[in-house]
Scaffold this motif. Structure first.
Motif, PDB file in Angstrom:
ATOM      1  N   ASP A 208       0.823  -1.220   0.000  1.00 44.36           N
ATOM      2  CA  ASP A 208       0.000   0.000   0.000  1.00 44.36           C
ATOM      3  C   ASP A 208       0.854   1.266   0.000  1.00 44.36           C
ATOM      4  O   ASP A 208       0.348   2.364   0.189  1.00 44.36           O
ATOM      5  CB  ASP A 208      -0.962  -0.004   1.188  1.00 44.36           C
ATOM      6  N   LYS A 209       2.164   1.101  -0.186  1.00 42.36           N
ATOM      7  CA  LYS A 209       3.159   2.174  -0.271  1.00 42.36           C
ATOM      8  C   LYS A 209       3.488   2.811   1.078  1.00 42.36           C
ATOM      9  O   LYS A 209       4.245   3.780   1.135  1.00 42.36           O
ATOM     10  CB  LYS A 209       2.763   3.256  -1.290  1.00 42.36           C
ATOM     11  N   THR A 210       2.930   2.294   2.153  1.00 41.88           N
ATOM     12  CA  THR A 210       3.443   2.679   3.468  1.00 41.88           C
ATOM     13  C   THR A 210       4.788   1.987   3.664  1.00 41.88           C
ATOM     14  O   THR A 210       5.131   1.065   2.924  1.00 41.88           O
ATOM     15  CB  THR A 210       2.484   2.263   4.588  1.00 41.88           C
ATOM     16  N   TYR A 211       5.557   2.434   4.639  1.00 39.71           N
ATOM     17  CA  TYR A 211       6.871   1.818   4.834  1.00 39.71           C
ATOM     18  C   TYR A 211       7.327   1.915   6.285  1.00 39.71           C
ATOM     19  O   TYR A 211       6.919   2.800   7.032  1.00 39.71           O
ATOM     20  CB  TYR A 211       7.918   2.442   3.906  1.00 39.71           C
ATOM     21  N   ASP A 212       8.160   0.944   6.661  1.00 30.81           N
ATOM     22  CA  ASP A 212       8.833   0.944   7.956  1.00 30.81           C
ATOM     23  C   ASP A 212      10.208   1.586   7.774  1.00 30.81           C
ATOM     24  O   ASP A 212      10.862   1.389   6.750  1.00 30.81           O
ATOM     25  CB  ASP A 212       9.030  -0.487   8.465  1.00 30.81           C
ATOM     26  N   THR A 213      10.654   2.320   8.785  1.00 31.82           N
ATOM     27  CA  THR A 213      11.971   2.968   8.735  1.00 31.82           C
ATOM     28  C   THR A 213      12.890   2.346   9.781  1.00 31.82           C
ATOM     29  O   THR A 213      12.518   2.238  10.948  1.00 31.82           O
ATOM     30  CB  THR A 213      11.846   4.482   8.986  1.00 31.82           C
ATOM     31  N   MET A 214      14.066   1.934   9.363  1.00 37.37           N
ATOM     32  CA  MET A 214      15.058   1.328  10.253  1.00 37.37           C
ATOM     33  C   MET A 214      16.385   2.089  10.135  1.00 37.37           C
ATOM     34  O   MET A 214      16.607   2.762   9.146  1.00 37.37           O
ATOM     35  CB  MET A 214      15.277  -0.149   9.894  1.00 37.37           C
ATOM     36  N   GLU A 215      17.228   1.931  11.155  1.00 44.02           N
ATOM     37  CA  GLU A 215      18.457   2.731  11.221  1.00 44.02           C
ATOM     38  C   GLU A 215      19.751   1.915  11.179  1.00 44.02           C
ATOM     39  O   GLU A 215      20.827   2.493  11.056  1.00 44.02           O
ATOM     40  CB  GLU A 215      18.454   3.589  12.492  1.00 44.02           C
ATOM     41  N   THR A 216      19.659   0.592  11.300  1.00 41.76           N
ATOM     42  CA  THR A 216      20.863  -0.250  11.295  1.00 41.76           C
ATOM     43  C   THR A 216      20.577  -1.536  10.522  1.00 41.76           C
ATOM     44  O   THR A 216      19.415  -1.890  10.284  1.00 41.76           O
ATOM     45  CB  THR A 216      21.303  -0.626  12.723  1.00 41.76           C
ATOM     46  N   ASN A 217      21.642  -2.255  10.171  1.00 43.38           N
ATOM     47  CA  ASN A 217      21.472  -3.558   9.517  1.00 43.38           C
ATOM     48  C   ASN A 217      20.660  -4.510  10.382  1.00 43.38           C
ATOM     49  O   ASN A 217      19.821  -5.266   9.883  1.00 43.38           O
ATOM     50  CB  ASN A 217      22.845  -4.184   9.236  1.00 43.38           C
ATOM     51  N   GLU A 218      20.904  -4.465  11.690  1.00 39.53           N
ATOM     52  CA  GLU A 218      20.211  -5.368  12.606  1.00 39.53           C
ATOM     53  C   GLU A 218      18.725  -5.049  12.670  1.00 39.53           C
ATOM     54  O   GLU A 218      17.886  -5.963  12.699  1.00 39.53           O
ATOM     55  CB  GLU A 218      20.842  -5.288  13.996  1.00 39.53           C
ATOM     56  N   GLU A 219      18.384  -3.766  12.668  1.00 37.58           N
ATOM     57  CA  GLU A 219      16.974  -3.375  12.678  1.00 37.58           C
ATOM     58  C   GLU A 219      16.292  -3.774  11.366  1.00 37.58           C
ATOM     59  O   GLU A 219      15.143  -4.231  11.364  1.00 37.58           O
ATOM     60  CB  GLU A 219      16.838  -1.864  12.902  1.00 37.58           C
ATOM     61  N   ILE A 220      17.004  -3.586  10.265  1.00 36.05           N
ATOM     62  CA  ILE A 220      16.458  -3.977   8.954  1.00 36.05           C
ATOM     63  C   ILE A 220      16.215  -5.477   8.918  1.00 36.05           C
ATOM     64  O   ILE A 220      15.143  -5.940   8.496  1.00 36.05           O
ATOM     65  CB  ILE A 220      17.424  -3.560   7.831  1.00 36.05           C
ATOM     66  N   ALA A 221      17.204  -6.244   9.372  1.00 38.95           N
ATOM     67  CA  ALA A 221      17.090  -7.702   9.365  1.00 38.95           C
ATOM     68  C   ALA A 221      15.911  -8.167  10.207  1.00 38.95           C
ATOM     69  O   ALA A 221      15.132  -9.039   9.793  1.00 38.95           O
ATOM     70  CB  ALA A 221      18.387  -8.326   9.876  1.00 38.95           C
ATOM     71  N   ASP A 222      15.753  -7.591  11.387  1.00 37.47           N
ATOM     72  CA  ASP A 222      14.673  -8.002  12.272  1.00 37.47           C
ATOM     73  C   ASP A 222      13.315  -7.628  11.696  1.00 37.47           C
ATOM     74  O   ASP A 222      12.350  -8.408  11.780  1.00 37.47           O
ATOM     75  CB  ASP A 222      14.849  -7.361  13.652  1.00 37.47           C
ATOM     76  N   MET A 223      13.205  -6.463  11.094  1.00 36.06           N
ATOM     77  CA  MET A 223      11.925  -6.033  10.516  1.00 36.06           C
ATOM     78  C   MET A 223      11.536  -6.943   9.361  1.00 36.06           C
ATOM     79  O   MET A 223      10.368  -7.360   9.241  1.00 36.06           O
ATOM     80  CB  MET A 223      12.026  -4.571  10.044  1.00 36.06           C
ATOM     81  N   ILE A 224      12.488  -7.262   8.484  1.00 39.32           N
ATOM     82  CA  ILE A 224      12.194  -8.150   7.356  1.00 39.32           C
ATOM     83  C   ILE A 224      11.747  -9.514   7.867  1.00 39.32           C
ATOM     84  O   ILE A 224      10.744 -10.068   7.389  1.00 39.32           O
ATOM     85  CB  ILE A 224      13.427  -8.284   6.432  1.00 39.32           C
ATOM     86  N   ALA A 225      12.440 -10.046   8.851  1.00 41.50           N
ATOM     87  CA  ALA A 225      12.072 -11.357   9.400  1.00 41.50           C
ATOM     88  C   ALA A 225      10.681 -11.335   9.999  1.00 41.50           C
ATOM     89  O   ALA A 225       9.866 -12.234   9.747  1.00 41.50           O
ATOM     90  CB  ALA A 225      13.103 -11.776  10.456  1.00 41.50           C
ATOM     91  N   ARG A 226      10.364 -10.291  10.755  1.00 45.53           N
ATOM     92  CA  ARG A 226       9.051 -10.218  11.401  1.00 45.53           C
ATOM     93  C   ARG A 226       7.931 -10.059  10.377  1.00 45.53           C
ATOM     94  O   ARG A 226       6.867 -10.661  10.507  1.00 45.53           O
ATOM     95  CB  ARG A 226       9.024  -9.067  12.417  1.00 45.53           C
ATOM     96  N   ARG A 227       8.180  -9.261   9.351  1.00 44.32           N
ATOM     97  CA  ARG A 227       7.146  -9.075   8.315  1.00 44.32           C
ATOM     98  C   ARG A 227       6.916 -10.368   7.534  1.00 44.32           C
ATOM     99  O   ARG A 227       5.778 -10.712   7.218  1.00 44.32           O
ATOM    100  CB  ARG A 227       7.552  -7.941   7.370  1.00 44.32           C
ATOM    101  N   ILE A 228       7.985 -11.060   7.215  1.00 45.87           N
ATOM    102  CA  ILE A 228       7.854 -12.319   6.474  1.00 45.87           C
ATOM    103  C   ILE A 228       7.151 -13.382   7.313  1.00 45.87           C
ATOM    104  O   ILE A 228       6.234 -14.057   6.856  1.00 45.87           O
ATOM    105  CB  ILE A 228       9.248 -12.827   6.041  1.00 45.87           C
ATOM    106  N   LEU A 229       7.574 -13.527   8.559  1.00 39.27           N
ATOM    107  CA  LEU A 229       7.028 -14.575   9.408  1.00 39.27           C
ATOM    108  C   LEU A 229       5.604 -14.269   9.867  1.00 39.27           C
ATOM    109  O   LEU A 229       4.840 -15.188  10.175  1.00 39.27           O
ATOM    110  CB  LEU A 229       7.947 -14.790  10.618  1.00 39.27           C
ATOM    111  N   LYS A 230       5.228 -13.017   9.880  1.00 38.93           N
ATOM    112  CA  LYS A 230       3.864 -12.641  10.251  1.00 38.93           C
ATOM    113  C   LYS A 230       2.870 -13.170   9.256  1.00 38.93           C
ATOM    114  O   LYS A 230       1.750 -13.552   9.598  1.00 38.93           O
ATOM    115  CB  LYS A 230       3.765 -11.120  10.369  1.00 38.93           C
TER     116      LYS A 230
END
Length: 230
Positions: A208-230
């Motif tokens: 829907d063109k909304t987005y999450d904002t992350m500040e580090t590789n670790e935050e990016i990795a965790d967000m991608i994992a949580r979105r995929i696994l959700k």
């Protein structure tokens, strides 16, 4: 659950000892693989980790590393996995070359002024280092990401888009276009100007063109994992 992660950069062969590659370190892909395996590994059977020749991979019992050379190697391996196994998600973080080496020649040969008696020797497994005007002719490489949903329509797909020093709105627009064009579930958009040794600002774009904002590789990795696994 089975996941594919691609990371690092592809390398296009000029001869047996020389390649053309890019500056991708594979650090973000490594962080993603490590997060999936160590933090969320309980619900994951296997992580196929397709990595560039110079990129490291997470050492974990759930991770199966597969070294990738050029674009065609990546395409073949992805197609094989996606058509022979049930893959739940692909996180396509690899920096894939836009061009393949088509031919190696010389300027004199292109101009039609090459002296047959002193013609450059381009034969053998290693091109001579004595050639003064070597020319590498390249051709467009296939867009590997475009095949993923065709090979496995139900697989969740995270694409990646890296630009350099562009306005924020343009970064989001280009990332969203990639999402729509390739039927991605998410696209991680980032700008080279916002990446440093200890920080990495990224924007995980949704359908829907909304987005999450992350500040580090670790935050990016965790967000991608949580979105995929959700």
């Amino acid at each position: 659950m089975k996941i594919i992660i691609t990371a690092g950069g592809t390398s296009e062969r000029i001869d047996d000892v020389r390649t053309i590659t890019n500056s991708s370190t594979g650090r973000l892909g490594f962080a993603i693989g490590k997060t999936f395996a160590e933090k969320y590994g309980e619900g994951i059977d296997k992580i196929y980790y397709l990595h560039g020749l110079r990129a490291v991979y997470p050492e974990h019992e759930k991770v199966e590393p597969i070294a990738i050379g050029g674009v065609m190697d990546l395409q073949a391996e992805l197609k094989k996995l996606l058509t022979t196994e049930k893959i739940d998600a692909v996180v396509h973080a690899m920096a894939v070359s836009d061009y393949l080496v088509n031919e190696v020649t010389t300027l004199d040969k292109i101009r039609g002024v090459e002296d047959p008696e002193n013609a450059a020797d381009l034969s053998g497994n290693k091109i001579s280092s004595d050639i003064d005007d070597l020319v590498i002719h390249m051709k467009r490489s296939p867009k590997v990401i475009s095949g993923i949903k065709k090979w496995a329509p139900d697989t969740k797909l995270v694409g990646f888009k890296l630009l350099s020093s562009v306005p924020h709105e343009e970064l989001i627009d280009v990332g969203y276009h990639l999402l729509q064009k390739n039927n991605c579930d998410f696209v991680m958009a980032n700008d080279l100007s916002e990446i440093g040794k200890d920080y990495h600002r990224g924007y995980l774009i949704h359908k829907d063109k909304t987005y999450d904002t992350m500040e580090t590789n670790e935050e990016i990795a965790d967000m991608i994992a949580r979105r995929i696994l959700k």
